[in-house]
Design an enzyme around this catalytic site. Structure first.
Site, PDB file in Angstrom:
ATOM      1  N   LYS A  62       0.825  -1.206   0.000  1.00  0.00           N
ATOM      2  CA  LYS A  62       0.000   0.000   0.000  1.00  0.00           C
ATOM      3  C   LYS A  62       0.869   1.271   0.000  1.00  0.00           C
ATOM      4  O   LYS A  62       2.091   1.195   0.124  1.00  0.00           O
ATOM      5  CB  LYS A  62      -0.937  -0.019   1.211  1.00  0.00           C
ATOM      6  CG  LYS A  62      -1.893  -1.215   1.221  1.00  0.00           C
ATOM      7  CD  LYS A  62      -2.735  -1.304  -0.036  1.00  0.00           C
ATOM      8  CE  LYS A  62      -4.023  -2.089   0.108  1.00  0.00           C
ATOM      9  NZ  LYS A  62      -3.884  -3.563   0.120  1.00  0.00           N
TER      10      LYS A  62
HETATM   11  C1  LIG Z   1      -5.368  -4.252   0.741  1.00  0.00           C
HETATM   12  C2  LIG Z   1      -6.842  -4.094   0.747  1.00  0.00           C
HETATM   13  C3  LIG Z   1      -7.649  -4.608   1.773  1.00  0.00           C
HETATM   14  C4  LIG Z   1      -7.119  -5.495   2.867  1.00  0.00           C
HETATM   15  O1  LIG Z   1      -6.131  -4.938   3.598  1.00  0.00           O
HETATM   16  P1  LIG Z   1      -5.374  -5.783   4.740  1.00  0.00           P
HETATM   17  O2  LIG Z   1      -4.695  -4.711   5.530  1.00  0.00           O
HETATM   18  O3  LIG Z   1      -4.421  -6.692   4.045  1.00  0.00           O
HETATM   19  O4  LIG Z   1      -6.403  -6.523   5.521  1.00  0.00           O
HETATM   20  C5  LIG Z   1      -9.001  -4.354   1.729  1.00  0.00           C
HETATM   21  N1  LIG Z   1      -9.544  -3.635   0.740  1.00  0.00           N
HETATM   22  C6  LIG Z   1      -8.816  -3.134  -0.265  1.00  0.00           C
HETATM   23  C7  LIG Z   1      -9.482  -2.337  -1.329  1.00  0.00           C
HETATM   24  C8  LIG Z   1      -7.443  -3.355  -0.297  1.00  0.00           C
HETATM   25  O5  LIG Z   1      -6.718  -2.875  -1.320  1.00  0.00           O
END
Ligand SMILES: *Cc1c(COP(=O)(O)O)cnc(C)c1O
Length: 390
Positions: free
Chosen positions: A188
């Site tokens: 992210k």
């Molecule tokens: C990465 C992501 C998640 C999940 O995130 P985690 O921190 O791995 O649980 C949920 N929704 C979207 C749109 C994402 O890109």
């Protein structure tokens, strides 16, 4: 001719430097490893960054999303409208509560976000909430969504996992709905390796989510260490969705880097957009304006019938790693079997998810890397699209 490249330009790379190493080391040496000052500092900094009353750090965005739905009190009788063009956790966090996810389609190939008209169409007497995902960091039409929600008495959760630092009419994404959820997973815009944040301006929701994060307990270790409390009660069946001090320390440094890194992403994205607009073999969603966008990923759409797997394989041979965002959630076996989802239910999502390709984008890329990807893409498309058997 296709030659195997000695290097591969990766899809993403986290921006981790000596400051992060130092921050984590300091926590380890302090001996205070969980639920201490770092978590509180990280939460305050994040709340401050967004201009929101409450930020609660958690173990993942999945945990954040689950907490949000849980404190809304939804259960087996209820429905929550979600996009299918997203990571599965957007939907599974609804399923955890016993409620039914109702999938809505996206607007079209120029806007991959959930379509407010289709959302309106799927509201029933059982609908309790709407989840929006700001795909790649481009804002959903929140005015329309909030208006719809108001009309029908629904809550709105923003899955802002792609969108830390994106604005919508001058308001940070994640702060417009009733609850906003962020992910700090490795790929992210800012990362704590694993981690997330749930934000809200509602004091009551914040208090309940904070308690649910840590077993439904009325006080946390940090309160007791500081002499603010000597014991605790358990008022609800809570979870362990806590984040630790090492991750919080990482988060503080990463949050400081976020504005500059987002700016760098925007510059690279603008280079991509300029180059891609000259490529007649693909469609570039969302158009050209990225000034308020976090630019989490760089999606492109191949034209109908072009073999995506062949393009991806050819790009890999040219040293470019790509991926897909996302396979549609409603067509996963679990959702077909449990909720009777079928292909044909979401025609636009199904079309786009067969054609979408995500190109490398991360702040430490250089302009020459973008040129390399653009060049490789052009060559791959020509190779793959060339008529066979001549
Ligand atoms: C990465 C992501 C998640 C999940 O995130 P985690 O921190 O791995 O649980 C949920 N929704 C979207 C749109 C994402 O890109």
């Amino acid at each position: 001719m296709t030659t195997s490249s000695p290097f591969t330009l990766r899809l993403f790379e986290p921006d981790i430097g000596s400051e992060e190493c130092q921050a984590v080391l300091q926590v380890l040496e302090s001996g205070m490893l969980s639920m201490g000052a770092m978590v509180e500092t990280f939460e305050d900094a994040f709340a401050n960054f967004l201009g929101v009353r409450h930020a609660i750090a958690v173990s993942s965005a999945t945990a954040a999303l689950h907490l949000a739905h849980h404190v809304m009190g939804i259960g087996v009788e209820d429905e929550v409208i979600v996009p299918s063009l997203t990571f599965v956790a957007t939907a599974s966090s609804v399923v955890y509560t016993g409620a039914t996810p109702i999938f809505a389609d996206i607007i079209g190939e120029q806007d991959l976000n959930i379509d407010p008209d289709d959302v309106a169409h799927r509201i029933t007497s059982r609908t309790r909430g709407i989840v929006v995902v700001h795909y790649a960091g481009y804002p959903v039409d929140m005015d329309r969504i909030m208006h719809l929600a108001g009309q029908h008495g629904l809550y709105v959760v923003e899955d802002a996992s792609h969108a830390p630092g994106s604005d919508y009419h001058g308001k940070p994404l994640g702060t417009i709905g009733h609850v906003g959820c962020f992910s700090f997973y490795t790929n992210k815009n800012m990362t704590t390796a694993e981690g997330g944040m749930v934000v809200t301006n509602d004091d009551n929701l914040a208090q309940r989510m904070r308690r649910m994060r840590s077993h439904g307990m009325t006080t946390v270790t940090w309160d007791r260490i500081r002499g603010h409390a000597y014991s605790y009660d358990v008022t609800d069946l809570g979870f362990n969705y806590r984040i630790d001090e090492m991750r919080a320390a990482l988060g503080i440094v990463q949050l400081n880097r976020l504005p500059a890194n987002n700016k760098r992403r925007r510059i690279l994205m603008e280079n991509y957009l300029t180059g891609l607009s000259q490529n007649g073999m693909i469609v570039v969603p969302f158009g050209l304006g990225v000034e308020d966008v976090s630019c989490h990923i760089c999606p492109v759409l191949l034209t109908d019938g072009m073999m995506r797997e062949s393009v991806m394989a050819d790009l890999r041979n040219r040293g470019v790693q790509t991926s897909i965002h996302y396979p549609p959630v409603h067509l996963f076996s679990l959702y077909r079997e449990r909720y009777g989802c079928r292909s044909g239910m979401l025609p636009i999502t199904e079309d786009v998810t067969q054609r979408e390709l995500t190109l490398p984008l991360y702040p430490s890329m250089c302009e020459a890397d973008v040129e390399h990807v653009l060049d490789a893409l052009e060559k791959s498309l020509t190779t793959v699209a060339a008529p066979k058997g001549i």
